[in-house]
Design an enzyme around this catalytic site. Structure first.
Site, PDB file in Angstrom:
ATOM      1  N   ASP A  21      46.735  52.128  66.728  1.00 36.27           N
ATOM      2  CA  ASP A  21      48.136  52.157  66.294  1.00 36.27           C
ATOM      3  C   ASP A  21      49.087  52.048  67.490  1.00 36.27           C
ATOM      4  O   ASP A  21      48.755  52.488  68.588  1.00 36.27           O
ATOM      5  CB  ASP A  21      48.378  53.469  65.520  1.00 36.27           C
ATOM      6  N   ARG A  25      55.481  49.231  68.486  1.00 36.47           N
ATOM      7  CA  ARG A  25      56.338  49.982  69.430  1.00 36.47           C
ATOM      8  C   ARG A  25      56.141  49.498  70.859  1.00 36.47           C
ATOM      9  O   ARG A  25      57.089  49.407  71.636  1.00 36.47           O
ATOM     10  CB  ARG A  25      56.016  51.485  69.330  1.00 36.47           C
ATOM     11  N   TRP A  26      54.908  49.160  71.202  1.00 37.22           N
ATOM     12  CA  TRP A  26      54.611  48.661  72.549  1.00 37.22           C
ATOM     13  C   TRP A  26      55.420  47.391  72.814  1.00 37.22           C
ATOM     14  O   TRP A  26      56.023  47.234  73.882  1.00 37.22           O
ATOM     15  CB  TRP A  26      53.118  48.382  72.647  1.00 37.22           C
ATOM     16  N   GLU A  68      47.556  48.874  52.748  1.00 33.91           N
ATOM     17  CA  GLU A  68      49.012  49.098  52.766  1.00 33.91           C
ATOM     18  C   GLU A  68      49.723  48.116  53.705  1.00 33.91           C
ATOM     19  O   GLU A  68      50.892  47.777  53.499  1.00 33.91           O
ATOM     20  CB  GLU A  68      49.322  50.536  53.207  1.00 33.91           C
ATOM     21  N   ASN A  69      49.011  47.643  54.720  1.00 29.34           N
ATOM     22  CA  ASN A  69      49.629  46.701  55.672  1.00 29.34           C
ATOM     23  C   ASN A  69      49.980  45.356  55.030  1.00 29.34           C
ATOM     24  O   ASN A  69      50.782  44.600  55.574  1.00 29.34           O
ATOM     25  CB  ASN A  69      48.724  46.456  56.884  1.00 29.34           C
ATOM     26  N   TRP A  70      49.415  45.070  53.843  1.00 27.78           N
ATOM     27  CA  TRP A  70      49.810  43.834  53.141  1.00 27.78           C
ATOM     28  C   TRP A  70      51.290  43.866  52.780  1.00 27.78           C
ATOM     29  O   TRP A  70      51.903  42.828  52.526  1.00 27.78           O
ATOM     30  CB  TRP A  70      48.992  43.639  51.852  1.00 27.78           C
ATOM     31  N   ARG A 195      48.010  61.392  61.720  1.00 29.23           N
ATOM     32  CA  ARG A 195      47.649  61.311  60.308  1.00 29.23           C
ATOM     33  C   ARG A 195      46.457  60.376  60.146  1.00 29.23           C
ATOM     34  O   ARG A 195      46.098  59.647  61.055  1.00 29.23           O
ATOM     35  CB  ARG A 195      48.842  60.860  59.449  1.00 29.23           C
ATOM     36  N   ILE A 196      45.884  60.394  58.945  1.00 28.11           N
ATOM     37  CA  ILE A 196      44.650  59.648  58.677  1.00 28.11           C
ATOM     38  C   ILE A 196      44.951  58.266  58.096  1.00 28.11           C
ATOM     39  O   ILE A 196      44.136  57.350  58.205  1.00 28.11           O
ATOM     40  CB  ILE A 196      43.749  60.456  57.699  1.00 28.11           C
TER      41      ILE A 196
HETATM   42  C1  IPE Z   1      47.174  52.405  60.196  1.00 23.52           C
HETATM   43  O1  IPE Z   1      48.297  52.102  60.957  1.00 23.52           O
HETATM   44  C2  IPE Z   1      46.421  51.161  59.918  1.00 23.52           C
HETATM   45  C3  IPE Z   1      45.887  50.461  61.066  1.00 23.52           C
HETATM   46  C4  IPE Z   1      45.873  50.875  62.299  1.00 23.52           C
HETATM   47  C5  IPE Z   1      45.290  49.206  60.786  1.00 23.52           C
HETATM   48  P1  IPE Z   1      49.746  52.040  60.294  1.00 23.52           P
HETATM   49  O2  IPE Z   1      50.716  51.865  61.411  1.00 23.52           O
HETATM   50  O3  IPE Z   1      49.775  51.037  59.222  1.00 23.52           O
HETATM   51  O4  IPE Z   1      49.849  53.491  59.659  1.00 23.52           O
HETATM   52  P2  IPE Z   1      51.085  54.290  59.030  1.00 23.52           P
HETATM   53  O5  IPE Z   1      51.506  53.552  57.821  1.00 23.52           O
HETATM   54  O6  IPE Z   1      52.136  54.350  60.073  1.00 23.52           O
HETATM   55  O7  IPE Z   1      50.518  55.617  58.730  1.00 23.52           O
HETATM   56  C1  IPE Z   2      48.800  48.917  64.649  1.00 24.68           C
HETATM   57  O1  IPE Z   2      50.040  48.840  65.245  1.00 24.68           O
HETATM   58  C2  IPE Z   2      48.296  47.587  64.146  1.00 24.68           C
HETATM   59  C3  IPE Z   2      48.303  47.429  62.689  1.00 24.68           C
HETATM   60  C4  IPE Z   2      48.613  48.355  61.822  1.00 24.68           C
HETATM   61  C5  IPE Z   2      47.933  46.133  62.178  1.00 24.68           C
HETATM   62  P1  IPE Z   2      51.371  48.874  64.402  1.00 24.68           P
HETATM   63  O2  IPE Z   2      51.719  47.474  64.029  1.00 24.68           O
HETATM   64  O3  IPE Z   2      51.267  49.824  63.284  1.00 24.68           O
HETATM   65  O4  IPE Z   2      52.411  49.394  65.475  1.00 24.68           O
HETATM   66  P2  IPE Z   2      53.550  50.488  65.277  1.00 24.68           P
HETATM   67  O5  IPE Z   2      52.909  51.697  64.680  1.00 24.68           O
HETATM   68  O6  IPE Z   2      54.557  49.896  64.366  1.00 24.68           O
HETATM   69  O7  IPE Z   2      54.078  50.733  66.652  1.00 24.68           O
HETATM   70 MG    MG Z   3      51.612  51.817  63.096  1.00 27.07          MG
END
Ligand code: IPE
Ligand code: IPE
Ligand code: MG
Length: 250
Positions: A21, A25-26, A68-70, A195-196
């Site tokens: 994760d 932000r990076w 959820e990322n979809w 969190r998980i």
């Molecule tokens: C969790 O990261 C899923 C992956 C790292 C692929 P998210 O950035 O989507 O998680 P939430 O929604 O902030 O908890």
């Molecule tokens: C994790 O980084 C990668 C995926 C969930 C695909 P994020 O994209 O969630 O990065 P932040 O949490 O927004 O910084």
């Molecule tokens: Mg994230």
């Protein structure tokens, strides 16, 4: 002292799971679009896979994309799918060289054809590799996985192949995407979130959780070593008392 040499090789976790994760932000911190962070996250994946294999970790599960990322903006989802195809294409050679088998857990029928095909090719090419199994959690959510397992178990019961009274924890374990793998002893999440996020809810029942502020694109071998060293200092009691699990010394 070099970090790697502080690791006790007799007490290695067999399975490490990582929530990668902080890519967005990076990138933002450097004035770039989120996708820039995902691209740089690939370096961290490479380092982590290599470090784990070198140490002799048997299973490494990386949470790459949640169901959820979809719901993210289409531009970002498309870029992530493209990055997935390109990365797999580029990394198969390294997986072969390092004797690493690729496996996937998740609702992969939601992936674009190109990504699914590349994944299938890479899994086929690496299926006899023995040193480590790299599990990608892709289009994955634990509630989805458990729901699927319940559906499969219920279907067997309905067909009379399974007596409901005979359902055990092992029945459930074997109906999950992680069938045959040991549960992760160590779960790492980067970027400071604690969190998980719907990751391996069943399998993490007794995992040691390790959270680091490091953003995923900055994660390197030494960061993995730090997590393992921390893990090795924990006392894993599994419900017993400290006295029960300590070797008797006098
Ligand atoms: C969790 O990261 C899923 C992956 C790292 C692929 P998210 O950035 O989507 O998680 P939430 O929604 O902030 O908890
Ligand atoms: C994790 O980084 C990668 C995926 C969930 C695909 P994020 O994209 O969630 O990065 P932040 O949490 O927004 O910084
Ligand atoms: Mg994230």
């Amino acid at each position: 002292m070099e970090k790697k040499s502080q690791i006790d090789r007799e007490k290695l976790p067999r399975h490490i799971a990582v929530i990668m994760d902080g890519n967005g932000r990076w990138a933002k911190r450097q004035g770039h679009a989120r996708v820039f962070g995902h691209k740089h996250g690939v370096t961290a994946v490479r380092e982590t896979v290599e470090a784990a294999a070198e140490l002799g970790i048997q299973y490494l599960t990386l949470y790459a994309f949640s169901t959820e990322n979809w719901n993210r903006p289409k531009l970002e989802v498309d870029a992530l799918m493209e990055l997935l195809v390109r990365t797999i294409k580029n990394e198969v050679k390294t997986l072969m060289k390092n004797d690493i088998r690729l496996a996937v857990i998740g609702k992969t029928d939601m992936l674009p054809d190109r990504s699914r095909n590349k994944l299938a090719e890479a899994m086929e090419a690496t299926k006899h590799n023995k040193r480590m199994t790299l599990v990608l959690a892709l289009s994955y959510s634990s509630k989805w996985e458990i729901t699927e397992a319940i559906r499969a178990i219920a279907a067997q019961a309905k067909d009379g192949k399974l007596d409901p009274a005979g359902i055990t924890e092992q029945t459930v374990t074997d109906a999950l995407g992680t069938k045959g793998m040991p549960d992760p002893e160590l779960m790492i999440r980067t970027s400071g979130e604690q969190r998980i996020s719907n990751f391996l809810l069943w399998q993490l029942a007794y995992a040691e959780l390790y959270f680091t502020e490091t953003l995923w694109p900055d994660f390197r071998k030494d960061d993995l070593y730090d997590a393992i060293i921390d893990y090795q200092q924990r006392e894993r009691r599994f419900g017993k008392t400290s006295e029960q699990i300590k070797p008797i010394t006098n």
